[in-house]
Design a protein around this motif. Structure first.
Motif, short mmCIF file in Angstrom:
data_model
loop_
_atom_site.label_atom_id
_atom_site.label_comp_id
_atom_site.label_asym_id
_atom_site.label_seq_id
_atom_site.Cartn_x
_atom_site.Cartn_y
_atom_site.Cartn_z
N GLU A 281 48.32 33.24 35.97
CA GLU A 281 47.17 33.34 35.67
C GLU A 281 46.37 34.26 34.89
OE1 GLU A 281 43.86 32.91 36.71
OE2 GLU A 281 44.35 31.88 38.87
N GLU B 230 38.79 33.55 45.53
CA GLU B 230 37.22 32.96 45.34
C GLU B 230 36.54 33.89 44.85
OE1 GLU B 230 36.73 29.20 47.26
OE2 GLU B 230 34.31 29.49 45.99
N VAL C 284 37.24 36.44 40.94
CA VAL C 284 37.49 35.40 39.62
C VAL C 284 36.03 35.05 39.91
CG1 VAL C 284 39.45 35.16 39.91
CG2 VAL C 284 37.95 33.10 40.83
N ARG D 49 34.08 29.55 42.13
CA ARG D 49 35.01 28.45 41.10
C ARG D 49 34.72 28.01 39.90
NH1 ARG D 49 36.81 23.32 45.59
NH2 ARG D 49 38.16 23.18 43.68
N SER E 255 35.26 25.25 37.87
CA SER E 255 37.07 24.40 37.34
C SER E 255 37.47 23.47 38.41
CB SER E 255 37.74 25.99 37.69
OG SER E 255 39.05 25.90 37.81
N PRO F 285 40.39 28.44 42.51
CA PRO F 285 41.49 29.23 42.06
C PRO F 285 42.44 29.72 42.58
CG PRO F 285 38.39 29.67 42.90
CD PRO F 285 39.20 29.18 42.95
#
Ligand SMILES: C[S@@+](CC[C@H](N)C(=O)[O-])C[C@H]1O[C@@H](n2cnc3c(N)ncnc32)[C@H](O)[C@@H]1O
Length: 320
Positions: A171, A198, A201, A204, A207, A211
């Motif tokens: 990651e 979540e 980062v 989402r 993506s 996550p």
């Protein structure tokens, strides 16, 4: 990317579809009467096929770290157990040599390792493997031993957590995630942790995978010391095989596959570098031959039928 399969209302009804089954049976060269060690019994999908192909007298010694898997297999294969064709033991496969010796189960024709996690484990909320179910943050194959995912995420220093997420989760946002987790811990449930990742980062952002996916994978690998167990079992497996006996390993992670590949290459080599010398080494007789120079992967059809097979890599070697 395909969507994960829908959740079963009752985890006991979840079906673990074994991957690369035909390729495993061919790779292991299972014949009537064969003795096989299945180091990762799981739902017994591969073992069922091996028992059928080795009938009427073939036998399987099956191991799984997860006592719940062994209980379930006990019901599913009651006849095979009663007739002595299947012995199922709750154990880490890192203990394979001792268990085979205890049960006088060597030399064998075939050994199978199908690494990672089963659908039963993923779909049982209390086991804490999946953020798709809210449950305690556990993730241990054997819930009676070792370090849980909560222990790791709540106590490891931020730097070690970041390294873990980077190496085992691959990651790229590992530092940002570790910083956020270290500042907001403790976490007790899968949902709490998934939500925090979540947030770390920034949501989402379109993506396709959640996550938290890679962080959960990293925590599971660490909680179960999966790479250490794999490195420990390979040198034990080789002497358990008959000459011409086969070892098949299915991995789902690049680090697992690298351990298997490099170990097979070393054992298949007729040249050993001397550890104490910078100048060279010596020749020797290889201990195995590699049957699959490139790993076997699932066909497009299998991936469509069983998305879990997408990242599976099968490597097979034969004892010289
Ligand atoms: C992918 S599933 C195996 C599925 C099985 N081949 C089938 O067809 O149903 C992996 C299983 O291996 C077990 N496992 C993982 N690492 C293990 C280890 N080091 N020792 C023993 N079992 C392990 C897990 O508990 C899980 O049940």
């Amino acid at each position: 990317m395909s969507q994960p399969p829908p959740l079963a209302a009752d985890p006991e009804q979840a079906v673990h579809i074994p991957v690369l089954t035909a390729e495993v049976l061919t790779g292991l060269n299972i014949r009537p009467g064969a003795w096989t060690i299945d180091g990762t019994l799981g739902g017994g999908g591969h073992t069922a096929q091996i028992l059928a192909q080795s009938a009427p007298a073939g036998r399987v010694l099956g191991l799984d770290s997860d006592p719940a898997a062994i209980r379930r297999v006990g019901t599913k294969f009651a006849d095979a157990q009663a007739s002595g064709r299947l012995i199922a033991i709750a154990s880490n496969f890192a203990e394979m040599a001792t268990i085979a010796q205890t049960h006088a189960f060597a030399p064998v024709d075939a050994i199978l390792l199908d690494l990672g996690v089963s659908s039963f484990q993923l779909e049982t909320a209390e086991r804490g493997f999946s953020f798709r179910h809210d449950g305690p943050l556990d993730m241990r194959f054997d819930p009676t031993h070792g370090t849980s995912a909560a222990d790791i995420v709540n106590t490891w220093p931020e730097k070690e957590l970041a390294d873990l997420i980077y190496q085992y989760g691959e990651e790229s946002r590992s530092r940002r995630i570790a910083r956020y987790l270290a500042a907001h811990r403790p976490f007790h449930t899968t949902a709490e942790l998934a939500q925090a990742i979540e947030q770390a980062v920034g949501g989402r952002r379109g993506s396709r995978i959640h996550p938290a996916t890679l962080v959960f994978q990293a925590l599971r690998i660490a909680a179960n010391r999966e790479l250490e167990s794999l490195a420990a079992v390979l040198p034990q497996a080789l002497p358990l095989l008959k000459r011409g006996g086969r070892l098949a390993v299915i991995s789902f992670h690049s680090l697992e596959d690298r351990i298997v590949k490099q170990w097979m290459q070393r054992e298949a080599s007729s040249y050993v570098r001397d550890a104490m010398s910078v100048y060279g080494g010596h020749t020797r007789t290889p201990t195995l031959t590699i049957v699959t120079p490139k790993p076997i992967t699932a066909t497009a059809q299998e991936i469509a039928d069983n998305p879990r097979s997408r990242s599976a890599k099968l490597r097979v070697a034969e004892r010289v």
